[in-house]
Design an enzyme around this catalytic site. Structure first.
Site, PDB file in Angstrom:
ATOM      1  N   CYS A 277       0.818  -1.230   0.000  1.00  0.00           N
ATOM      2  CA  CYS A 277       0.000   0.000   0.000  1.00  0.00           C
ATOM      3  C   CYS A 277       0.846   1.273   0.000  1.00  0.00           C
ATOM      4  CB  CYS A 277      -0.956  -0.002   1.188  1.00  0.00           C
ATOM      5  SG  CYS A 277      -2.143  -1.349   1.111  1.00  0.00           S
TER       6      CYS A 277
ATOM      7  N   ASN B 288     -10.162   0.104   0.617  1.00  0.00           N
ATOM      8  CA  ASN B 288      -8.704   0.233   0.541  1.00  0.00           C
ATOM      9  C   ASN B 288      -8.256  -0.310  -0.816  1.00  0.00           C
ATOM     10  OD1 ASN B 288      -5.944  -0.094   0.698  1.00  0.00           O
ATOM     11  ND2 ASN B 288      -5.945  -1.013   2.747  1.00  0.00           N
TER      12      ASN B 288
ATOM     13  N   HIS C 166      -3.191   7.352   3.101  1.00  0.00           N
ATOM     14  CA  HIS C 166      -3.635   6.080   2.518  1.00  0.00           C
ATOM     15  C   HIS C 166      -4.973   5.687   3.136  1.00  0.00           C
ATOM     16  CE1 HIS C 166      -3.853   2.030   1.204  1.00  0.00           C
ATOM     17  NE2 HIS C 166      -3.642   1.537   2.403  1.00  0.00           N
TER      18      HIS C 166
HETATM   19  N1  COA Z   1     -17.641  -8.440   9.962  1.00  0.00           N
HETATM   20  C1  COA Z   1     -17.877  -8.861  11.198  1.00  0.00           C
HETATM   21  N2  COA Z   1     -16.908  -9.204  12.062  1.00  0.00           N
HETATM   22  C2  COA Z   1     -15.641  -9.096  11.645  1.00  0.00           C
HETATM   23  C3  COA Z   1     -15.326  -8.626  10.368  1.00  0.00           C
HETATM   24  C4  COA Z   1     -16.386  -8.306   9.505  1.00  0.00           C
HETATM   25  N3  COA Z   1     -16.188  -7.854   8.257  1.00  0.00           N
HETATM   26  N4  COA Z   1     -13.978  -8.608  10.238  1.00  0.00           N
HETATM   27  C5  COA Z   1     -13.465  -9.034  11.392  1.00  0.00           C
HETATM   28  N5  COA Z   1     -14.470  -9.342  12.243  1.00  0.00           N
HETATM   29  C6  COA Z   1     -14.404  -9.864  13.591  1.00  0.00           C
HETATM   30  C7  COA Z   1     -13.174 -10.719  13.806  1.00  0.00           C
HETATM   31  O1  COA Z   1     -13.395 -12.014  13.265  1.00  0.00           O
HETATM   32  C8  COA Z   1     -13.068 -10.725  15.307  1.00  0.00           C
HETATM   33  O2  COA Z   1     -13.967 -11.656  15.801  1.00  0.00           O
HETATM   34  P1  COA Z   1     -13.572 -12.584  17.056  1.00  0.00           P
HETATM   35  O3  COA Z   1     -13.298 -11.620  18.166  1.00  0.00           O
HETATM   36  O4  COA Z   1     -14.785 -13.432  17.228  1.00  0.00           O
HETATM   37  O5  COA Z   1     -12.347 -13.323  16.598  1.00  0.00           O
HETATM   38  C9  COA Z   1     -13.589  -9.337  15.688  1.00  0.00           C
HETATM   39  O6  COA Z   1     -14.257  -8.825  14.537  1.00  0.00           O
HETATM   40  C10 COA Z   1     -12.498  -8.388  16.105  1.00  0.00           C
HETATM   41  O7  COA Z   1     -11.420  -8.503  15.190  1.00  0.00           O
HETATM   42  P2  COA Z   1     -10.276  -7.464  15.131  1.00  0.00           P
HETATM   43  O8  COA Z   1      -9.355  -7.806  14.007  1.00  0.00           O
HETATM   44  O9  COA Z   1      -9.686  -7.265  16.492  1.00  0.00           O
HETATM   45  O10 COA Z   1     -11.165  -6.175  14.780  1.00  0.00           O
HETATM   46  P3  COA Z   1     -10.708  -4.723  14.498  1.00  0.00           P
HETATM   47  O11 COA Z   1     -11.538  -3.765  15.237  1.00  0.00           O
HETATM   48  O12 COA Z   1      -9.221  -4.618  14.596  1.00  0.00           O
HETATM   49  O13 COA Z   1     -11.118  -4.551  12.969  1.00  0.00           O
HETATM   50  C11 COA Z   1     -10.017  -4.569  10.857  1.00  0.00           C
HETATM   51  C12 COA Z   1     -10.594  -5.399  11.983  1.00  0.00           C
HETATM   52  C13 COA Z   1      -9.408  -5.520   9.836  1.00  0.00           C
HETATM   53  C14 COA Z   1     -11.140  -3.765  10.238  1.00  0.00           C
HETATM   54  C15 COA Z   1      -8.969  -3.603  11.465  1.00  0.00           C
HETATM   55  O14 COA Z   1      -8.061  -4.334  12.250  1.00  0.00           O
HETATM   56  C16 COA Z   1      -8.175  -2.870  10.435  1.00  0.00           C
HETATM   57  O15 COA Z   1      -8.711  -2.085   9.677  1.00  0.00           O
HETATM   58  N6  COA Z   1      -6.853  -3.081  10.425  1.00  0.00           N
HETATM   59  C17 COA Z   1      -5.978  -2.432   9.488  1.00  0.00           C
HETATM   60  C18 COA Z   1      -6.128  -3.132   8.204  1.00  0.00           C
HETATM   61  C19 COA Z   1      -5.436  -2.426   7.129  1.00  0.00           C
HETATM   62  O16 COA Z   1      -5.567  -1.248   7.022  1.00  0.00           O
HETATM   63  N7  COA Z   1      -4.696  -3.165   6.338  1.00  0.00           N
HETATM   64  C20 COA Z   1      -4.027  -2.662   5.228  1.00  0.00           C
HETATM   65  C21 COA Z   1      -2.847  -1.909   5.649  1.00  0.00           C
HETATM   66  S1  COA Z   1      -2.292  -1.023   4.329  1.00  0.00           S
END
Ligand code: COA
Length: 339
Positions: free
Chosen positions: A118, A290, A260
């Site tokens: 990214c 994204n 980003h």
């Molecule tokens: N719908 C419902 N639940 C979801 C979900 C979705 N689309 N995606 C993840 N979850 C769940 C997970 O399975 C987890 O469930 P569990 O507790 O039963 O295991 C719960 O939500 C919490 O997961 P977590 O990863 O801690 O949530 P979060 O608040 O961190 O949100 C992201 C997840 C992926 C949205 C967030 O971590 C994020 O945006 N991270 C950065 C990603 C990114 O930008 N990547 C590219 C970098 S360039």
């Protein structure tokens, strides 16, 4: 001594595949909801390429538009180098850029890919700017293009909620460091100790996918979301502060921060950490998700169209991605029309 040559942004073009997948569409397939995705990411929909559409197809469209944009806004030399920033190349080899350059009719020019996930577009800008400063090229087409739909696990709700496909491109030309559009300092960083946080395990030389091993191969993009989140906030805030300081600008006098577009909560946390109003950070991910290396040029074009980014605005760009990689850059926004 010859005057320093700067790389000046003189054209901007974008392309999104026409198919839109809303959060409700995803919720029909996966255990998720519009409410969860909106509240945790700020994303409402994403554009997804049709089967058979490759990253080069998106890159060529965006490249053509950037060339058109440059033709209307400046007298430019012919583009004599092409950089494609992507982590979803058409093939593991060769690079995607030579095919893109050929399809754009640019002739015999250096063309290569930059793989910084990214952050790729910012790395591409830095490399393109370097080619111009060194006199190796006079005008460089820098394209960020990704088709993440081709590498996501269809059953992984956390990645499918976030990523969309798209492409964006700028034309850089040689110019004066003081003119609008001239790239200022570019800050780049990486920390490979975090390489396992975002990766595709199989399909590379470490774990080649061979027909006899397919049952234990994992060809999909995997991400440790929460750790990535924390790193993205820290690194984008730090790099932006450094780029703005090196440009000699006061933070308060920096008009627009183009971050980003990974997650709205990340963008807001970066603004909060920098003690800046969130309104200075344009948001586009609500409509496109994204888009990886395409994210920065796509949000730039959207912000110009919306009137949030105007000629003369002191502008900082910041990105973060797998690798881990990150970067930031500054420029005074030029008078160009995105196509
Ligand atoms: N719908 C419902 N639940 C979801 C979900 C979705 N689309 N995606 C993840 N979850 C769940 C997970 O399975 C987890 O469930 P569990 O507790 O039963 O295991 C719960 O939500 C919490 O997961 P977590 O990863 O801690 O949530 P979060 O608040 O961190 O949100 C992201 C997840 C992926 C949205 C967030 O971590 C994020 O945006 N991270 C950065 C990603 C990114 O930008 N990547 C590219 C970098 S360039």
């Amino acid at each position: 001594m010859a005057a320093a040559r700067a790389a000046v942004v003189c054209g901007l073009g974008t392309h999104l595949p026409s198919r839109v997948v809303t959060n409700s569409d995803l919720a029909r397939e996966l255990d998720t909801s519009d409410e969860w995705i909106r509240s945790r990411t700020g994303i409402g929909q994403r554009h997804i390429a049709e089967d058979g559409t490759a990253t080069s197809d998106l890159a060529v469209e965006a490249g053509q538009r950037a060339l058109k944009s440059a033709a209307t806004s400046a007298s430019t030399d012919a583009v004599d180098a092409v950089i494609v920033a992507t982590s979803t190349p058409d093939h593991s080899c060769p690079a995607t850029a030579p095919a893109v350059a050929a399809r754009l009719g640019l002739g015999i020019v250096p063309a290569f890919d930059v793989a910084a996930m990214c952050t790729g577009f910012l790395y591409g800008l830095a490399v393109g700017g370097g080619l111009i400063a060194a006199g190796t090229a006079h005008s460089v087409l820098v394209i960020g293009a990704d088709t993440y739909s081709s590498i996501l696990d269809p059953e992984d709700r956390s990645t499918r909620a976030i990523f969309g496909d798209g492409a964006g491109a700028v034309v850089l030309r040689a110019g004066d460091p003081d003119e609008p559009g001239a790239l200022g300092p570019v800050i780049l960083g990486s920390d490979g100790t975090g390489s396992e946080l975002i990766r595709i395990l199989s399909g590379g030389s470490r774990d080649p996918i061979r027909p006899e091993h397919t049952e234990r191969a994992d060809p999909y993009f995997r991400m440790a979301g929460a750790q990535v989140f924390r790193n993205a906030v820290e690194r984008m805030a730090e790099a932006s502060l450094e780029a703005v300081a090196r440009a000699g600008w006061a933070l308060d006098d920096t008009d627009v921060f183009v971050a980003h577009q990974a997650n709205l909560r990340i963008i807001h946390a970066v603004a909060d950490q920098m003690r800046l109003p969130r309104s200075r950070f344009p948001v586009h991910l609500d409509r496109v998700g994204n888009t990886a290396a395409a994210s920065i040029p796509l949000v730039l074009a959207d912000a110009v169209t919306a009137g949030a980014l105007r000629p003369g605005h002191r502008t900082a760009l910041a990105a973060f991605g797998g690798g881990l990689t990150w970067g930031a850059a500054t420029l005074t926004w030029p008078d160009i029309t995105p196509v």
